[in-house]
Design an enzyme around this catalytic site. Structure first.
Site, PDB file in Angstrom:
ATOM      1  N   SER A 142     -13.008  -4.401  34.632  1.00 19.91           N
ATOM      2  CA  SER A 142     -13.983  -5.185  35.385  1.00 19.91           C
ATOM      3  C   SER A 142     -14.880  -4.243  36.169  1.00 19.91           C
ATOM      4  CB  SER A 142     -13.273  -6.131  36.360  1.00 19.91           C
ATOM      5  OG  SER A 142     -14.185  -6.719  37.269  1.00 19.91           O
ATOM      6  N   TYR A 155      -7.160  -6.926  43.484  1.00 23.50           N
ATOM      7  CA  TYR A 155      -7.681  -6.949  42.117  1.00 23.50           C
ATOM      8  C   TYR A 155      -8.328  -5.629  41.713  1.00 23.50           C
ATOM      9  CZ  TYR A 155     -10.400  -8.817  38.133  1.00 23.50           C
ATOM     10  OH  TYR A 155     -10.961  -9.060  36.899  1.00 23.50           O
TER      11      TYR A 155
END
Length: 255
Positions: A142, A155
């Site tokens: 990501s 995350y």
């Protein structure tokens, strides 16, 4: 940088995290192009729903990636049917978190699913891929792993680790004839991003993400990032010194 994959007819693909979002859209896109898709995720019912959209041709392999022995067993069963041309790790967990509300259990859950699960997969499939001398391994990271971002305490670090892992795998596996790619999506409409309580810039549909990934594999790219009108800015931010980066992030997020 990688062998290009432009034809999917008859290619065998194992997609982990295929029950929704980017994984589901990619599984359907690959099937539409003639690939034989093996579907894995924890949610058996959701997997079967995806397989039903493939005219019953998608094989369902329910799997919890945090269970290393289960990953090995499923890998053995899939590989017993023939070599794999693409292994895609799309499993993911996301909850926003800041230091003021640190949750150790959820930090570990991010680590277990986003990173350790990928390690379980590597352990299970790499010997077979190396032995066959061809195939492609792709990890979905990501842009959140590029640099620290507000609410990304849990995350972001796991996605940064995935990117680092892919870089090392590429250096080791490319000379052996294997392809390795890392995928850096921006904001995509998925069950994970649905929890965000802010306007997501350059938001795209899962089907657009899947197409961008297929385009990247066709180019032989290592770093597949999209949508580029957003991810190029995120890449530029990586170049800023901290004295400029931190104030700029605060200015745009208010955090």
């Amino acid at each position: 940088m990688n062998p290009r994959i432009t034809r999917w007819q008859g290619r065998r693909v194992w997609l982990i995290g295929a029950s929704s979002g980017i994984g589901e859209a990619t599984a359907l896109a690959l099937h539409a192009r003639g690939a034989q898709v093996q579907l894995s995720a924890r949610n058996t019912q959701a997997l079967q729903a995806v397989a039903s959209r493939m005219n019953g041709q998608g094989q369902v392999w329910p799997l919890d990636v945090t269970d290393a022995s289960a990953v090995q067993q499923v890998a053995n069963a899939i590989l017993a049917q023939g070599p794999l041309d693409l292994v895609l790790y799309c499993a993911g967990h996301y909850r926003e978190m800041r230091a003021q509300s640190l949750d150790l259990a959820d930090l570990r859950r991010h680590l277990d699913i986003n990173y350790s699960g990928a390690l379980h997969l590597m352990h299970a499939v790499l010997p077979a891929l190396i032995a066959q001398g061809h195939g492609h391994l792709s990890l979905i990271s990501s842009v959140a792993g590029f640099r620290g971002l507000p609410k990304g305490l849990a995350y972001g670090p796991t996605k940064a680790a995935l990117t680092h892992l892919a870089e090392n795998l590429y250096m080791d596996l490319r000379p052996l004839g294997l392809g390795v790619s890392v995928v850096h999506p921006g904001f995509v409409q998925t069950p994970l991003t649905a929890q965000n309580r802010f306007e997501m810039p350059a938001l795209i549909a899962p089907e657009q993400a899947a197409q961008a990934m297929l385009d990247g594999w066709a180019r032989g790219a290592f770093d597949i990032h999209f949508p580029r009108r957003f991810t190029r800015w995120m890449k530029l931010l990586r170049l800023l010194p901290y004295r400029a980066y931190f104030p700029l992030v605060h200015r745009f997020t208010g955090l």
